[in-house]
Write a protein that holds these residues in place. Sequence first.
Motif, PDB file in Angstrom:
ATOM      1  N   THR A 153       0.851  -1.186   0.000  1.00 38.71           N
ATOM      2  CA  THR A 153       0.000   0.000   0.000  1.00 38.71           C
ATOM      3  C   THR A 153       0.885   1.233   0.000  1.00 38.71           C
ATOM      4  O   THR A 153       1.803   1.343   0.822  1.00 38.71           O
ATOM      5  CB  THR A 153      -0.922   0.022   1.237  1.00 38.71           C
ATOM      6  OG1 THR A 153      -1.720  -1.164   1.248  1.00 38.71           O
ATOM      7  CG2 THR A 153      -1.831   1.232   1.205  1.00 38.71           C
ATOM      8  N   VAL A 154       0.617   2.165  -0.932  1.00 39.99           N
ATOM      9  CA  VAL A 154       1.409   3.391  -1.043  1.00 39.99           C
ATOM     10  C   VAL A 154       0.446   4.562  -1.189  1.00 39.99           C
ATOM     11  O   VAL A 154      -0.366   4.587  -2.108  1.00 39.99           O
ATOM     12  CB  VAL A 154       2.367   3.341  -2.255  1.00 39.99           C
ATOM     13  CG1 VAL A 154       3.221   4.606  -2.303  1.00 39.99           C
ATOM     14  CG2 VAL A 154       3.255   2.105  -2.200  1.00 39.99           C
ATOM     15  N   TYR A 155       0.548   5.540  -0.282  1.00 36.79           N
ATOM     16  CA  TYR A 155      -0.305   6.722  -0.323  1.00 36.79           C
ATOM     17  C   TYR A 155       0.549   7.988  -0.348  1.00 36.79           C
ATOM     18  O   TYR A 155       1.471   8.151   0.456  1.00 36.79           O
ATOM     19  CB  TYR A 155      -1.222   6.788   0.903  1.00 36.79           C
ATOM     20  CG  TYR A 155      -2.399   5.835   0.880  1.00 36.79           C
ATOM     21  CD1 TYR A 155      -2.636   4.996  -0.203  1.00 36.79           C
ATOM     22  CD2 TYR A 155      -3.280   5.769   1.955  1.00 36.79           C
ATOM     23  CE1 TYR A 155      -3.709   4.120  -0.223  1.00 36.79           C
ATOM     24  CE2 TYR A 155      -4.364   4.895   1.950  1.00 36.79           C
ATOM     25  CZ  TYR A 155      -4.569   4.071   0.856  1.00 36.79           C
ATOM     26  OH  TYR A 155      -5.630   3.201   0.846  1.00 36.79           O
ATOM     27  N   ASN A 156       0.242   8.895  -1.299  1.00 38.07           N
ATOM     28  CA  ASN A 156       0.787  10.261  -1.308  1.00 38.07           C
ATOM     29  C   ASN A 156       2.308  10.302  -1.381  1.00 38.07           C
ATOM     30  O   ASN A 156       2.937  11.157  -0.756  1.00 38.07           O
ATOM     31  CB  ASN A 156       0.318  11.037  -0.064  1.00 38.07           C
ATOM     32  CG  ASN A 156      -1.177  11.011   0.114  1.00 38.07           C
ATOM     33  OD1 ASN A 156      -1.924  11.198  -0.847  1.00 38.07           O
ATOM     34  ND2 ASN A 156      -1.637  10.753   1.325  1.00 38.07           N
ATOM     35  N   CYS A 157       2.912   9.422  -2.166  1.00 37.11           N
ATOM     36  CA  CYS A 157       4.372   9.339  -2.212  1.00 37.11           C
ATOM     37  C   CYS A 157       4.912   9.766  -3.570  1.00 37.11           C
ATOM     38  O   CYS A 157       4.231   9.690  -4.597  1.00 37.11           O
ATOM     39  CB  CYS A 157       4.835   7.910  -1.913  1.00 37.11           C
ATOM     40  SG  CYS A 157       4.577   7.406  -0.199  1.00 37.11           S
ATOM     41  N   ARG A 158       6.158  10.202  -3.555  1.00 41.88           N
ATOM     42  CA  ARG A 158       6.945  10.379  -4.775  1.00 41.88           C
ATOM     43  C   ARG A 158       7.744   9.090  -4.954  1.00 41.88           C
ATOM     44  O   ARG A 158       8.613   8.780  -4.139  1.00 41.88           O
ATOM     45  CB  ARG A 158       7.873  11.594  -4.651  1.00 41.88           C
ATOM     46  CG  ARG A 158       7.119  12.909  -4.564  1.00 41.88           C
ATOM     47  CD  ARG A 158       8.015  14.056  -4.119  1.00 41.88           C
ATOM     48  NE  ARG A 158       9.103  14.273  -5.062  1.00 41.88           N
ATOM     49  CZ  ARG A 158       9.014  15.044  -6.143  1.00 41.88           C
ATOM     50  NH1 ARG A 158       7.879  15.666  -6.412  1.00 41.88           N
ATOM     51  NH2 ARG A 158      10.052  15.220  -6.939  1.00 41.88           N
ATOM     52  N   MET A 159       7.449   8.349  -6.000  1.00 44.79           N
ATOM     53  CA  MET A 159       8.032   7.014  -6.183  1.00 44.79           C
ATOM     54  C   MET A 159       9.192   7.080  -7.170  1.00 44.79           C
ATOM     55  O   MET A 159       9.071   7.647  -8.265  1.00 44.79           O
ATOM     56  CB  MET A 159       6.958   6.039  -6.663  1.00 44.79           C
ATOM     57  CG  MET A 159       5.793   5.918  -5.693  1.00 44.79           C
ATOM     58  SD  MET A 159       4.525   4.724  -6.222  1.00 44.79           S
ATOM     59  CE  MET A 159       3.880   5.561  -7.672  1.00 44.79           C
ATOM     60  N   LEU A 160      10.300   6.462  -6.803  1.00 47.15           N
ATOM     61  CA  LEU A 160      11.523   6.513  -7.593  1.00 47.15           C
ATOM     62  C   LEU A 160      11.834   5.148  -8.197  1.00 47.15           C
ATOM     63  O   LEU A 160      11.307   4.123  -7.763  1.00 47.15           O
ATOM     64  CB  LEU A 160      12.697   6.970  -6.721  1.00 47.15           C
ATOM     65  CG  LEU A 160      12.490   8.224  -5.867  1.00 47.15           C
ATOM     66  CD1 LEU A 160      13.717   8.491  -5.014  1.00 47.15           C
ATOM     67  CD2 LEU A 160      12.174   9.422  -6.739  1.00 47.15           C
ATOM     68  N   ASP A 161      12.712   5.153  -9.211  1.00 46.49           N
ATOM     69  CA  ASP A 161      13.321   3.933  -9.771  1.00 46.49           C
ATOM     70  C   ASP A 161      12.295   2.984 -10.370  1.00 46.49           C
ATOM     71  O   ASP A 161      12.379   1.762 -10.201  1.00 46.49           O
ATOM     72  CB  ASP A 161      14.145   3.192  -8.699  1.00 46.49           C
ATOM     73  CG  ASP A 161      15.173   4.092  -8.045  1.00 46.49           C
ATOM     74  OD1 ASP A 161      15.777   4.901  -8.770  1.00 46.49           O
ATOM     75  OD2 ASP A 161      15.361   3.988  -6.820  1.00 46.49           O
ATOM     76  N   LYS A 162      11.321   3.513 -11.104  1.00 49.15           N
ATOM     77  CA  LYS A 162      10.273   2.657 -11.684  1.00 49.15           C
ATOM     78  C   LYS A 162      10.866   1.557 -12.557  1.00 49.15           C
ATOM     79  O   LYS A 162      10.396   0.421 -12.555  1.00 49.15           O
ATOM     80  CB  LYS A 162       9.315   3.514 -12.495  1.00 49.15           C
ATOM     81  CG  LYS A 162       8.148   2.738 -13.095  1.00 49.15           C
ATOM     82  CD  LYS A 162       7.179   3.670 -13.788  1.00 49.15           C
ATOM     83  CE  LYS A 162       5.961   2.919 -14.296  1.00 49.15           C
ATOM     84  NZ  LYS A 162       4.974   3.810 -14.937  1.00 49.15           N
ATOM     85  N   TYR A 163      11.903   1.863 -13.330  1.00 46.20           N
ATOM     86  CA  TYR A 163      12.504   0.886 -14.242  1.00 46.20           C
ATOM     87  C   TYR A 163      13.872   0.433 -13.755  1.00 46.20           C
ATOM     88  O   TYR A 163      14.697  -0.027 -14.538  1.00 46.20           O
ATOM     89  CB  TYR A 163      12.599   1.487 -15.645  1.00 46.20           C
ATOM     90  CG  TYR A 163      11.260   1.881 -16.185  1.00 46.20           C
ATOM     91  CD1 TYR A 163      10.362   0.931 -16.654  1.00 46.20           C
ATOM     92  CD2 TYR A 163      10.864   3.220 -16.188  1.00 46.20           C
ATOM     93  CE1 TYR A 163       9.120   1.296 -17.119  1.00 46.20           C
ATOM     94  CE2 TYR A 163       9.614   3.586 -16.659  1.00 46.20           C
ATOM     95  CZ  TYR A 163       8.749   2.619 -17.124  1.00 46.20           C
ATOM     96  OH  TYR A 163       7.516   2.985 -17.589  1.00 46.20           O
ATOM     97  N   GLY A 164      14.093   0.539 -12.452  1.00 48.75           N
ATOM     98  CA  GLY A 164      15.387   0.162 -11.894  1.00 48.75           C
ATOM     99  C   GLY A 164      15.685  -1.317 -11.981  1.00 48.75           C
ATOM    100  O   GLY A 164      16.851  -1.721 -12.007  1.00 48.75           O
ATOM    101  N   ASP A 165      14.650  -2.163 -11.997  1.00 47.82           N
ATOM    102  CA  ASP A 165      14.859  -3.615 -12.056  1.00 47.82           C
ATOM    103  C   ASP A 165      14.827  -4.168 -13.470  1.00 47.82           C
ATOM    104  O   ASP A 165      14.968  -5.380 -13.664  1.00 47.82           O
ATOM    105  CB  ASP A 165      13.785  -4.331 -11.225  1.00 47.82           C
ATOM    106  CG  ASP A 165      14.064  -4.248  -9.731  1.00 47.82           C
ATOM    107  OD1 ASP A 165      15.174  -3.809  -9.362  1.00 47.82           O
ATOM    108  OD2 ASP A 165      13.164  -4.602  -8.941  1.00 47.82           O
ATOM    109  N   PHE A 166      14.637  -3.293 -14.480  1.00 45.95           N
ATOM    110  CA  PHE A 166      14.539  -3.781 -15.848  1.00 45.95           C
ATOM    111  C   PHE A 166      15.867  -4.379 -16.299  1.00 45.95           C
ATOM    112  O   PHE A 166      16.934  -3.799 -16.105  1.00 45.95           O
ATOM    113  CB  PHE A 166      14.147  -2.642 -16.787  1.00 45.95           C
ATOM    114  CG  PHE A 166      14.020  -3.067 -18.232  1.00 45.95           C
ATOM    115  CD1 PHE A 166      12.918  -3.766 -18.662  1.00 45.95           C
ATOM    116  CD2 PHE A 166      15.030  -2.787 -19.137  1.00 45.95           C
ATOM    117  CE1 PHE A 166      12.789  -4.158 -19.974  1.00 45.95           C
ATOM    118  CE2 PHE A 166      14.923  -3.176 -20.454  1.00 45.95           C
ATOM    119  CZ  PHE A 166      13.800  -3.869 -20.875  1.00 45.95           C
ATOM    120  N   ALA A 167      15.797  -5.577 -16.914  1.00 42.41           N
ATOM    121  CA  ALA A 167      16.979  -6.278 -17.439  1.00 42.41           C
ATOM    122  C   ALA A 167      17.986  -6.572 -16.345  1.00 42.41           C
ATOM    123  O   ALA A 167      19.197  -6.607 -16.584  1.00 42.41           O
ATOM    124  CB  ALA A 167      17.625  -5.481 -18.568  1.00 42.41           C
TER     125      ALA A 167
END
Length: 749
Positions: A153-167
């Motif tokens: 559960t995530v509320y009201n956050c600035r989320m980083l590294d969306k594609y950090g796990d790609f490849a």
Amino acid sequence: MAAATFASVIIVFAVFIGECTCSPISTDVTPTLHLPSFFSTLSPTTATVNDTPSAAMDYDPITTELNLWNYLPRDWSSMCTVDHQADPDVNATITCDVKAGDEAQWRLVDLRSSLTSLVESTGLEVAVNLQCEDGGSVSLPFPWRSPGLVKLTVYNCRMLDKYGDFATPAQNLGDWLRVVDIRNSVWINNPAHMENVMNNIANFTSHYECGQDSTMVSYIYRNVSDESSLKQLALDEHENGAEKVLTFLLILDKINNHCNYEKLEVQDESHSPTTSRNHFEFMVKDATFPNLRLLNYSSIGMTEVPLELRESRQKFPGSKLGVIDLTHNKIHQVGNIPPYPSYGINTTLILQFNNITEINMAMFEAWASVSDFLIDIRNNPIDCNCEMSDLLRALQNDSRWVKPAMAQYRRHLSIMTCATPLELEGHVIGSLSVSDLPCFVAGVDLKPAMAALVVVVVILLVLLIVAVKYRKEVRILMYTRVHIVLPCGPPSHTSADAPEKAYDAFVSYAHEDSDWVLGSLLKRLEEPSNARGCGPVKLCIHQRDFVVGKPIIDNIIDSIAASRHTIIVLSKNFVKSRWAMEELQQAYRQSMEERRCHLVVVVLESVPQSDMAPVLRRCCKTFTYLESSDSLFWDRLLYSLQVDDISNSRDSKTGKGPRTASTTSDEYDDIADREGNKESKRNNCDLANGDVVSGEIKEDSALRKALFLENMRMSTVPWTALARQLATLEWLSPPVRLISRGLCLRPRP
């Protein structure tokens, strides 16, 4: 959810290349539906039994003496608590209050490294609740894989590294997540991660694209947007940037991953500021949802019910889809609902709080013919006009409401109210009679009026038949001479196809034709006495309006982009001029971008077939074509320049309006010699006779493909122009063209 993930890649990639800024985060979002208790989302609560780094852990029989703080990062203790009783579905709930000023950053990779060995030995399952304040940020690489993490559960956050796990090896970890609930948050994209996606697109596997499809039960992604920290392309435009992007698009087009969300029951992507128009097309492509029960796409600004949702029984085969929530949108009509078999599943399409204004008996009967399918249109601004008379009469006939679906619609009508007209506002539709409608007139014989109407119609038809042979000439003369069909002043509405421009037209001609252009064309268009009452068209020549010191190609592109039309003065000299041909290419590209009739070809003299090239021939057949020897030439020219763009013509008070840009090819040569510009590569062009054509541009995929391939070899064509042209190429498949549109993505209103 497969399509949602894929569309997210497209949107963020567009933000990465273009200059898109997404809508700000809204923290005032009210859920429109209550989810069943067996898959209800995690609501962050105050823990009643908390572990601290020094507290003993009264745990499940799995690990009776385990202290979870022996495994979690020590610096989390200042912002996180652990509760064993908050959620009976998991062994522990980790709740963290994240603030922008916290010394420690919450990272999913830290949770992953902390719990991997513990989960392997004990089978531990945890829930994580993240609540952010004051711009707090967390690192959450998609698809949120971490051993033991079953609820997020995530509320009201600035989320980083969306594609950090790609490849990376992390994308191949097993599926654990059952519930995802992310609300009122924004992704902050890392340019390096985006470039990694581009360089390793061949690794875009189903394991990454589909997320945790084998375990996901509830997926709530409400009011989540993407924000780019990059404002320009991080590739070399002049060397290999275009080739790299084209390779990326072609590889992505060949990827054909299949996703099977075998346990997914709830998908909620409501209140999204960036939902693509093609979102549902990609959602159902190569994906199955055998247990899907609820779709929530309320408050996303859609204006029509997508085909994939109207045909949900075919697009979601084998699913148990019972509720489709499209409330609080801008939908004004439902569209056709095909009568596909229901297979025992009752489906309700909720369209409350939209812009549906018209209802009639035929509409309800058509909906009722679809078995086990109900459409809820309550709480819409219904217009109780004369067309509702048949419905009101039918409400008095009980036999027409016997079917269960019709009975349900009748119950809805018993509580639905009128929004217009004003005298019926708030009246319940079920209580109205035909005599209550504003168009009802009692005791009046309408036969004489109907007879008079028939006579008028017959006369109009005769006049129409007589004028049909000369309909083009009549329309043109009515406008240019007496202004009856289309008056000169601005109309009461604004055309979306005619954006505000600096000039009426850009004039492209050969230097040898300067006498005719400057002595006849410009004189007839500039002087008020020759404008036939429609106001003058002021002209702009390059000596006066081109920017000194600016490259010629940039002056050409900017002048054409700032003009509503481009006038091509065709002659034998024109087809020999290299700058004239360059102007033709740029004008045709502008037409493709605007999707409207931009080019106007004026034939000054006949061009032999032997001197013609295919591109000009196609242009002549596609765009407005005028002959200078025509007796109505000046009327046709004024009509072509003004009638389609009259909403953006001159000011009605001052009589002033946009100007026409023009220049000659020889003058460009002189400037090029002084500034040292390199000669641009160009297509050979040709022309053939054609008729006057106005309105929408005719599709010509072959010409677009030829121009695109030529432009890929041109060093002078800006990257943004190539990106916009990619979106018009029909020989590329829809996913690639969608990405290309994303390259020029702009914020939604």
